[in-house]
Design an enzyme around this catalytic site. Structure first.
Site, PDB file in Angstrom:
ATOM      1  N   CYS A  28      80.344  37.403  28.197  1.00  0.00           N
ATOM      2  CA  CYS A  28      81.575  36.665  28.472  1.00  0.00           C
ATOM      3  C   CYS A  28      82.684  37.351  27.688  1.00  0.00           C
ATOM      4  O   CYS A  28      82.650  38.552  27.471  1.00  0.00           O
ATOM      5  CB  CYS A  28      81.429  35.198  28.095  1.00  0.00           C
ATOM      6  SG  CYS A  28      80.989  34.927  26.363  1.00  0.00           S
ATOM      7  N   HIS A 553      51.688  38.289  14.479  1.00  0.00           N
ATOM      8  CA  HIS A 553      51.818  38.507  15.932  1.00  0.00           C
ATOM      9  C   HIS A 553      50.449  38.882  16.493  1.00  0.00           C
ATOM     10  O   HIS A 553      49.927  39.953  16.205  1.00  0.00           O
ATOM     11  CB  HIS A 553      52.840  39.623  16.210  1.00  0.00           C
ATOM     12  CG  HIS A 553      53.309  39.667  17.628  1.00  0.00           C
ATOM     13  ND1 HIS A 553      52.552  40.210  18.646  1.00  0.00           N
ATOM     14  CD2 HIS A 553      54.456  39.230  18.200  1.00  0.00           C
ATOM     15  CE1 HIS A 553      53.227  40.118  19.778  1.00  0.00           C
ATOM     16  NE2 HIS A 553      54.374  39.520  19.545  1.00  0.00           N
TER      17      HIS A 553
END
Length: 632
Positions: A28, A553
């Site tokens: 934006c 992880h």
């Protein structure tokens, strides 16, 4: 010297978990908006350190990077690096709740229009000034030309909306633009203005003007996405090229004029009635409430969803709430940021706050909000209170905006109606918003990021050191000087640099070690608290003694399993003991499916410590009770 945005985005891509972790990006006016596969791979601190980045923010599944005035250059650099920049798949939308999907759709349609609306608003401001100072009269052709140039973005708003909505709903853009053109065709506009009723094949067509409208065309393009699929399913392959677009238009246009257009108009008018009702019941208070909460509305990304309501008010005469409250909020952010620039002892913060304050004054508040006031905490409270006070003043004085503006350039936009009192009241409202936030920020004070002393004390007192406090600090430092972290699994140790994922091997997320597990179990490597468990159950973040943040992880790319084969035994904010079972997973099946089941374990905030030292060598057998890392 020209800035090398290529290096900046290389760092950003790595901190986002690499190219493969980025699904898409768009932007934006001030933010790069990323969608990623695995949010646990993102190193937010590394992104914040990139030159030109004011801050980061999560909005649902969207990771927003506040780039301020450099957003376009960084976006183009990301495109050149091959980062996907399409508008995303419908599957991403389906995962959201109904309300969030509606808000994101309206925001997605409005966000790309902001430059056009800003330009159109500025043209109208210039025109107002030229007229006010008698440089041009409304009878001159120059005035008329400037007037319709300034009106184009607003009058043809349904066309601009249709172009954006077509990308979101995966509709043929040319066909969507045609339907938007149906709403605005001169013949239809003339028929609406005429006294005679309008019918189509015997059905009544409601007389509604669609310039400035937003909701009707969004609804229609959404419906077209289903019409296109239906038509494609029923037409023979040999005539699809001709028959498909023809049928889509012949079906969509009548639906647009007879049903959807009037319905969208009713919804838009209904929103206006709700706003009028709130204004009537709460009076001047509603302006103050909206102005005070606007920075937090910006954080959710919902502020663009309010724009259509404000534009509808402008189209029907004047706005007394949406844009008025935005002016108060933006000028308050400016005042708070400039107060930080005045008071801060940090040279970098002075520079950032000065630039952000000017940017906020011109209506772009994200650098001020994320880079200054929110970061320093107390200034954002001062800005909210200042905006609220300004909003209450504006509400009491019945300040109106006749042109869509949200910044200091709103001053000419206060000119309208009869007399000049509204201009005077608008200027008073701006001064109150800016001044209140500025003064309150100085009164509340703040702590520079690199300081530990209170800003409420003078500089000489701040430099004095309490011997007891200093001794206590040294004692605490000694207590956390050595933190031992055990293995998260039984198996074989491997160096982090050998993990087949650059995010870990290049230590983007931090230093550490990895383990190839011999069984499908993951254990707590230390006493501590579980901070995050990913929805896909393959990632855990925990805080160990001394504040060390440990990221675990399980496997590479296992996010694709969406939790299948994983079973968690802990939840967020739960305290755990070293060796406690955290997760079980189907190791053998995941190996058969081709997943690399290495378990990296990294210290995500290692920069806060002296050193992270691996205690075992590559290839060594390890049990979950063995110490594999020492943090000094």
């Amino acid at each position: 010297m020209k800035k090398d945005y290529g290096k900046a985005v290389d760092t950003m891509i790595a901190a986002l978990g690499g190219k493969d972790n980025i699904t898409r990006v768009f932007h934006c006016m001030t933010r790069l908006r990323f969608y990623v596969k695995d949010r646990s791979k993102i190193n937010e601190d590394a992104i914040k350190k990139i030159s030109g980045i004011s801050g980061v923010n999560w909005h649902q599944d969207q990771f927003q990077v506040i780039a301020g005035n450099e957003v376009n250059e960084m976006y183009r650099a990301l495109e050149q690096k091959g980062i996907p920049t399409d508008e995303g798949s419908s599957s991403e939308k389906k995962s959201q709740s109904g309300f969030n999907a509606v808000i994101d759709t309206v925001t997605g349609c409005m966000t790309p229009m902001i430059p056009a609306l800003t330009a159109a608003g500025m043209v109208k401001v210039v025109l107002t000034l030229l007229s006010y100072f008698k440089i041009l009269t409304d009878a001159s052709s120059t005035y008329q030309v400037l007037n319709f140039i300034g009106d184009v973005a607003f009058y043809f708003m349904p066309v601009l909306i249709a172009a954006n909505a077509a990308k979101i709903f995966k509709v043929n853009q040319a066909l969507a633009l045609i339907i938007a053109g149906v709403f605005l065709h001169p013949n239809f506009v003339a028929m609406v203005s005429a006294e005679a009723p309008i019918t189509f094949i015997g059905l009544p067509v409601t007389k509604v003007g669609y310039s400035y409208s937003v909701i009707p065309v969004i609804l229609m393009v959404w419906i077209m996405s289903y019409i296109e699929k239906l038509v494609d399913r029923i037409t023979p392959r040999i005539v699809k090229l001709i028959l498909n677009p023809t049928l889509v238009i012949l079906i969509s246009a009548p639906i647009a004029l007879i049903v959807v257009g009037p319905l969208g108009s009713i919804i838009g008018n209904g929103l206006a009635v709700v706003i009028d009702f709130l204004s009537a019941k709460l009076g001047f208070v509603i302006v103050g409430i909206l102005a005070a909460t606007f920075p937090f509305i910006v954080m959710t990304g919902m502020h663009h969803a309010l724009t259509p309501i404000g534009l509808n008010a402008i189209a029907t005469g004047q706005d007394k709430l949406i844009f008025v409250s935005q002016v108060c909020a933006n000028l308050a952010q400016s005042g708070a940021s400039l107060a930080v620039a005045v008071r801060s002892k940090d040279k970098n913060m002075k520079q950032l706050a000065s630039a952000a304050g000017v940017s906020a004054m011109m209506g772009i508040t994200e650098p001020a909000l994320y880079g200054v006031t929110l970061k320093l905490k107390r200034p954002v409270v001062a800005a909210a209170i200042g905006a609220g006070i300004g909003g209450i003043v504006g509400g009491l004085l019945q300040v109106s905006l006749y042109i869509a503006q949200n910044c200091i350039m709103a001053i000419p936009a206060f000119i309208g109606g009869e007399g000049m009192s509204n201009l005077l009241y608008g200027i008073i409202m701006i001064l109150v918003s800016f001044g209140s936030a500025f003064i309150l920020t100085l009164i509340f004070g703040f702590e520079d990021e690199e300081k530990t002393g209170s800003e409420d004390t003078n500089e000489e007192n701040a430099e004095d050191v309490n011997p007891e406090t200093e001794a206590e600090s040294k004692k605490n430092a000694a207590m956390i000087q050595k933190i031992e972290i055990s293995s998260v699994a039984n198996g074989t140790v491997t160096e982090l640099s050998k993990v087949n994922d650059k995010t870990f091997s290049e230590k983007v997320l931090g230093d550490g070690i990895a383990v190839y597990p011999s069984e499908g179990k993951v254990y707590a490597p230390a006493d501590g608290t579980i901070e995050t468990v990913t929805e896909t159950k393959h990632g855990i973040m925990m805080t160990a003694p001394g504040g060390a943040e440990i990221l675990i992880h399980i496997g590479l790319e296992t996010v694709k399993l969406k939790g299948k084969g994983f079973k968690t035994h802990v939840s967020e904010h739960q305290s755990v003991k070293k060796g406690q079972l955290l997760v079980e997973f189907d190791l053998e099946q995941m190996k058969k499916d081709g997943y690399d089941m290495v378990i990296p374990m990294v210290v995500a905030n290692g920069e806060e410590f002296i050193k992270v030292v691996p205690m075992m060598k590559d290839g060594e057998a390890v049990e979950n009770t063995d110490v594999v890392l020492t943090i000094l």
